[in-house]
Design a protein around this motif. Structure first.
Motif, PDB file in Angstrom:
ATOM      1  N   LEU A  58       0.826  -1.202   0.000  1.00  0.00           N
ATOM      2  CA  LEU A  58       0.000   0.000   0.000  1.00  0.00           C
ATOM      3  C   LEU A  58       0.869   1.264   0.000  1.00  0.00           C
ATOM      4  O   LEU A  58       0.554   2.254  -0.678  1.00  0.00           O
ATOM      5  CB  LEU A  58      -0.926   0.002   1.218  1.00  0.00           C
ATOM      6  N   ALA A  59       1.977   1.238   0.753  1.00  0.00           N
ATOM      7  CA  ALA A  59       2.886   2.392   0.780  1.00  0.00           C
ATOM      8  C   ALA A  59       3.477   2.628  -0.610  1.00  0.00           C
ATOM      9  O   ALA A  59       3.580   3.778  -1.077  1.00  0.00           O
ATOM     10  CB  ALA A  59       3.988   2.167   1.805  1.00  0.00           C
ATOM     11  N   ARG A  60       3.867   1.562  -1.280  1.00  0.00           N
ATOM     12  CA  ARG A  60       4.407   1.700  -2.636  1.00  0.00           C
ATOM     13  C   ARG A  60       3.347   2.227  -3.597  1.00  0.00           C
ATOM     14  O   ARG A  60       3.654   2.998  -4.525  1.00  0.00           O
ATOM     15  CB  ARG A  60       4.951   0.355  -3.126  1.00  0.00           C
ATOM     16  N   ARG A  61       2.121   1.817  -3.394  1.00  0.00           N
ATOM     17  CA  ARG A  61       1.032   2.294  -4.268  1.00  0.00           C
ATOM     18  C   ARG A  61       0.858   3.805  -4.124  1.00  0.00           C
ATOM     19  O   ARG A  61       0.670   4.516  -5.114  1.00  0.00           O
ATOM     20  CB  ARG A  61      -0.255   1.551  -3.903  1.00  0.00           C
ATOM     21  N   VAL A  62       0.930   4.286  -2.872  1.00  0.00           N
ATOM     22  CA  VAL A  62       0.816   5.728  -2.622  1.00  0.00           C
ATOM     23  C   VAL A  62       1.975   6.471  -3.283  1.00  0.00           C
ATOM     24  O   VAL A  62       1.778   7.512  -3.939  1.00  0.00           O
ATOM     25  CB  VAL A  62       0.786   6.006  -1.106  1.00  0.00           C
ATOM     26  N   ILE A  63       3.178   5.942  -3.131  1.00  0.00           N
ATOM     27  CA  ILE A  63       4.361   6.601  -3.710  1.00  0.00           C
ATOM     28  C   ILE A  63       4.271   6.620  -5.230  1.00  0.00           C
ATOM     29  O   ILE A  63       4.603   7.624  -5.880  1.00  0.00           O
ATOM     30  CB  ILE A  63       5.642   5.892  -3.236  1.00  0.00           C
ATOM     31  N   ARG A  64       3.785   5.540  -5.826  1.00  0.00           N
ATOM     32  CA  ARG A  64       3.652   5.504  -7.281  1.00  0.00           C
ATOM     33  C   ARG A  64       2.611   6.507  -7.768  1.00  0.00           C
ATOM     34  O   ARG A  64       2.759   7.105  -8.841  1.00  0.00           O
ATOM     35  CB  ARG A  64       3.308   4.083  -7.739  1.00  0.00           C
ATOM     36  N   LEU A  65       1.557   6.708  -6.977  1.00  0.00           N
ATOM     37  CA  LEU A  65       0.575   7.746  -7.318  1.00  0.00           C
ATOM     38  C   LEU A  65       1.228   9.126  -7.315  1.00  0.00           C
ATOM     39  O   LEU A  65       0.994   9.945  -8.213  1.00  0.00           O
ATOM     40  CB  LEU A  65      -0.586   7.714  -6.324  1.00  0.00           C
ATOM     41  N   LEU A  66       2.033   9.366  -6.294  1.00  0.00           N
ATOM     42  CA  LEU A  66       2.707  10.660  -6.191  1.00  0.00           C
ATOM     43  C   LEU A  66       3.686  10.857  -7.354  1.00  0.00           C
ATOM     44  O   LEU A  66       3.799  11.957  -7.913  1.00  0.00           O
ATOM     45  CB  LEU A  66       3.449  10.761  -4.858  1.00  0.00           C
ATOM     46  N   LEU A  67       4.384   9.799  -7.740  1.00  0.00           N
ATOM     47  CA  LEU A  67       5.322   9.893  -8.861  1.00  0.00           C
ATOM     48  C   LEU A  67       4.608  10.191 -10.170  1.00  0.00           C
ATOM     49  O   LEU A  67       5.180  10.799 -11.078  1.00  0.00           O
ATOM     50  CB  LEU A  67       6.118   8.585  -8.989  1.00  0.00           C
ATOM     51  N   GLN A  68       3.345   9.768 -10.268  1.00  0.00           N
ATOM     52  CA  GLN A  68       2.573  10.017 -11.483  1.00  0.00           C
ATOM     53  C   GLN A  68       1.938  11.402 -11.480  1.00  0.00           C
ATOM     54  O   GLN A  68       1.205  11.758 -12.402  1.00  0.00           O
ATOM     55  CB  GLN A  68       1.485   8.950 -11.643  1.00  0.00           C
ATOM     56  N   GLY A  69       2.211  12.174 -10.404  1.00  0.00           N
ATOM     57  CA  GLY A  69       1.718  13.539 -10.370  1.00  0.00           C
ATOM     58  C   GLY A  69       0.414  13.728  -9.624  1.00  0.00           C
ATOM     59  O   GLY A  69      -0.188  14.814  -9.688  1.00  0.00           O
ATOM     60  N   ALA A  70      -0.058  12.707  -8.899  1.00  0.00           N
ATOM     61  CA  ALA A  70      -1.303  12.845  -8.147  1.00  0.00           C
ATOM     62  C   ALA A  70      -1.151  13.899  -7.049  1.00  0.00           C
ATOM     63  O   ALA A  70      -0.093  14.002  -6.417  1.00  0.00           O
ATOM     64  CB  ALA A  70      -1.699  11.509  -7.531  1.00  0.00           C
ATOM     65  N   ASP A  71      -2.194  14.679  -6.851  1.00  0.00           N
ATOM     66  CA  ASP A  71      -2.195  15.686  -5.788  1.00  0.00           C
ATOM     67  C   ASP A  71      -2.235  14.963  -4.442  1.00  0.00           C
ATOM     68  O   ASP A  71      -3.143  14.165  -4.193  1.00  0.00           O
ATOM     69  CB  ASP A  71      -3.426  16.584  -5.945  1.00  0.00           C
ATOM     70  N   PRO A  72      -1.268  15.199  -3.537  1.00  0.00           N
ATOM     71  CA  PRO A  72      -1.263  14.507  -2.239  1.00  0.00           C
ATOM     72  C   PRO A  72      -2.568  14.676  -1.453  1.00  0.00           C
ATOM     73  O   PRO A  72      -2.966  13.768  -0.726  1.00  0.00           O
ATOM     74  CB  PRO A  72      -0.092  15.165  -1.496  1.00  0.00           C
ATOM     75  N   SER A  73      -3.237  15.811  -1.621  1.00  0.00           N
ATOM     76  CA  SER A  73      -4.478  16.058  -0.867  1.00  0.00           C
ATOM     77  C   SER A  73      -5.637  15.205  -1.361  1.00  0.00           C
ATOM     78  O   SER A  73      -6.670  15.108  -0.698  1.00  0.00           O
ATOM     79  CB  SER A  73      -4.859  17.534  -0.951  1.00  0.00           C
ATOM     80  N   ARG A  74      -5.480  14.589  -2.551  1.00  0.00           N
ATOM     81  CA  ARG A  74      -6.566  13.780  -3.115  1.00  0.00           C
ATOM     82  C   ARG A  74      -6.357  12.287  -2.884  1.00  0.00           C
ATOM     83  O   ARG A  74      -7.102  11.460  -3.386  1.00  0.00           O
ATOM     84  CB  ARG A  74      -6.689  14.054  -4.615  1.00  0.00           C
TER      85      ARG A  74
END
Length: 335
Positions: free
Chosen positions: A44-60
């Motif tokens: 799950l932690a890696r999934r969050v980091i991969r979202l952030l690497l793809q440009g996802a807004d942390p607040s979303r």
């Protein structure tokens, strides 16, 4: 002598690594079921980091867990990884990112990865990694009208709960003292006379834990009288089997009359020291005393303290059994 003992490094099965990689891909909707300690939080932690690497807004990004400990661990893993990236050299960071991106990172990937830690920290409200309870509380605070709750409600913690329960118990006891003839006072008197404070406190705690089920049960039986009748049937009792009636049954023996007890008392008084001590019990059973006193004497006359029956040798002298052939049979039936 100092020994340098290193923990063995367990190799992870390539198939497991691939499944973890697949589950951490934000492009997929994944359901992961696995044993404790098998790496669910890691995925799950890696999934969050991969979202952030793809440009996802942390607040979303929203991560929900069952416990505060799990939420703290999730948050720590994400922020530890992001903070480490700010200090890694170019080659090490490139190798790390390739494991997340499944491709060689570009120059802009490197630059963005070094910025992620600051972005996550500066996001209003931060990364939302919290328990389900905390999320629901926040949602209710945001929409109190729609949820029909007070706008500034507070969630009761364990200390507050214990304090309210303590106050409620004190108020109940005071209410019983103010009206000694009330049904409440009679119930409290009975409870305190048959159980200790700790036992009553433990019972109340269990009732509070099951209060929803108990309320539904009472409602289903059309009120407390109906629920008590249902409980009576469940326990295998008849409506006329009240506490006084059961006590009366104990002392109303079909096998031993007051004359029997009087005879045994006389035999005991004329016998050895062992049986002399039983004489007062037998004398108490020849009188018409207090019901509770008679019941206590009756039980003490036939049973040991642990509730098992007295043996023939301790019940009466041999001569008494010889003069009354049916005594042993009646003694065992009564026990």
């Amino acid at each position: 002598m100092d020994l340098d003992i290193k923990k063995p490094v367990l190799a992870i099965d390539p198939g497991t690594k691939q499944r973890q990689k697949t589950a951490s891909d934000p492009a997929l909707s994944a359901w992961v079921g696995a044993n404790a300690g098998s790496g669910k939080t890691f995925v799950l932690a890696r999934r969050v980091i991969r979202l952030l690497l793809q440009g996802a807004d942390p607040s979303r990004i929203l991560c929900l867990t069952f416990t505060k400990a799990a939420a703290a661990e999730m948050s720590e893993r994400v922020f530890n990884a992001l903070s480490e990236w700010t200090t890694l050299d170019h080659a090490s960071l490139s190798a790390t990112l390739e494991g997340y991106l499944s491709r060689p990172p570009q120059a802009h990937d490197i630059v963005e990865a070094r910025r992620l830690f600051a972005r996550a920290l500066e996001t209003p409200g931060g990364l939302k990694i919290q328990t389900i309870h905390a999320f629901c509380e926040r949602l209710l605070h945001q929409f109190p009208v729609e949820a029909n709750v007070a706008g500034h409600f507070e969630v009761l913690d364990d200390n507050g709960k214990a304090e309210l329960i303590h106050e409620a118990r004190a108020e109940t006891l005071l209410a019983g003292e103010r009206d000694p003839e009330s049904e409440l006072a009679q119930v409290l008197t009975l409870a305190l006379s048959t159980s200790g404070d700790m036992a009553i406190s433990s019972a109340l705690d269990q009732i509070l834990l099951q209060r929803t089920n108990i309320s539904k049960w009472i409602e289903a039986k059309d009120g407390l009288p109906g629920a008590l009748q249902d409980l009576t049937r469940f326990l295998g009792l008849n409506a006329d089997e009240t506490a006084p009636a059961l006590k009366a049954q104990i002392t109303a023996s079909p096998y031993f009359t007051k004359d029997h007890f009087g005879f045994l008392a006389s035999e005991f008084e004329a016998s050895s020291t062992r049986y002399e001590k039983r004489a007062p019990l037998a004398r108490r059973l020849t009188a018409s005393g207090d019901e509770d006193d008679l019941r206590e004497a009756h039980l003490g006359f036939f049973l040991k303290k642990d509730g098992t029956g007295l043996s023939k040798a301790f019940f009466a002298p041999k001569g008494v059994f010889a003069s009354d052939p049916d005594l042993e049979s009646r003694m065992l039936r009564e026990q």
